[in-house]
Design an enzyme around this catalytic site. Structure first.
Site, PDB file in Angstrom:
ATOM      1  CD  GLU A  41      -2.270   1.454   2.821  1.00 37.79           C
ATOM      2  OE1 GLU A  41      -2.533   2.607   3.227  1.00 37.79           O
ATOM      3  OE2 GLU A  41      -2.458   0.431   3.520  1.00 37.79           O
ATOM      4  CB  THR A  69      -3.705   8.392   2.753  1.00 39.86           C
ATOM      5  OG1 THR A  69      -2.785   7.628   3.550  1.00 39.86           O
ATOM      6  CG2 THR A  69      -4.124   9.600   3.577  1.00 39.86           C
ATOM      7  CE  LYS A 129      -6.940   2.419   7.664  1.00 36.37           C
ATOM      8  NZ  LYS A 129      -6.037   3.425   7.057  1.00 36.37           N
TER       9      LYS A 129
END
Length: 219
Positions: A41, A69, A129
């Protein structure tokens, strides 16, 4: 609140989070993949994130490559254009989920409380998450959340080291997000890819041991 269709399953196992103040060197990808990390990621706050995603996808790496993000539909579209195979958000955004859903790209939505976790799942997240999990009790918190929400695939993130990775795997979590314990500014600056490989191998071994415990096998 309307229920959306869930996108394809997102990454599983150790998700290495690359969050840096400088463009990530390609040695990071090579070291992580060689150690068995299955998902990378690259956060959009990292300089050159989209270029790195594109390069790492084109390299034919065995690991999936995603963008982190992601907070707006525009960021989601940019990440998808760069080749991101999954998106990770710090919060839950229906607009980002809709944009990603149109592209068929799975989203790991950030959430913390049971209400936030269930809301993300109902809105179509491929997994949730749980962040920042280390501030609310770590594995004990995840165990408590899974009791009423056993059908939701969780990805604990925040303060994850090898011991925590094993504990989360043993609880049946889908993946863990690992940032500073793996990829740090110092490592990137020094080019210590051997050290990165060793730490990543420790993490993946711990994860697989935890999954064996969850399956009732002898690690």
């Amino acid at each position: 609140m309307s229920t959306r269709h869930h996108t394809a399953p997102g990454p599983a196992g150790v998700v290495a989070i690359v969050r840096l103040n400088t463009a990530p060197p390609d040695g990071i990808r090579a070291a992580l993949v060689a150690a068995g990390v299955e998902a990378l990621e690259v956060t959009l706050t990292t300089p050159g994130a989209e270029a790195a995603i594109a390069r790492w996808r084109e390299s034919g790496t065995a690991a999936s490559v995603g963008a982190g993000t992601v907070r707006t539909p525009d960021e989601a579209r940019r990440a998808v254009r760069a080749g991101a195979q999954f998106l990770v958000t710090p919060t839950t955004s229906a607009a980002v989920l809709d944009t990603a859903g149109e592209a068929g790209v799975p989203v790991l939505c950030g959430a913390l409380t049971p209400t936030e976790i269930d809301t993300a799942w109902q809105l179509g997240a491929s997994a949730v998450k749980v962040f920042p999990v280390d501030t609310v009790g770590g594995a004990a918190y995840v165990r408590a959340v899974l009791a009423p929400l056993p059908d939701i695939p969780l990805v604990p993130t925040g303060g994850v080291d090898a011991a925590a990775a094993r504990a989360y795997a043993a609880l049946g979590c889908r993946a863990v997000g690992v940032g500073g314990f793996l990829v740090s500014e110092r490592l990137a600056a020094n080019g210590d890819f051997d050290g990165l490989h060793a730490r990543a191998a420790e993490l993946t071994a711990a994860w697989h041991a935890g999954r064996a415990e969850y399956a009732g096998e002898t690690p």
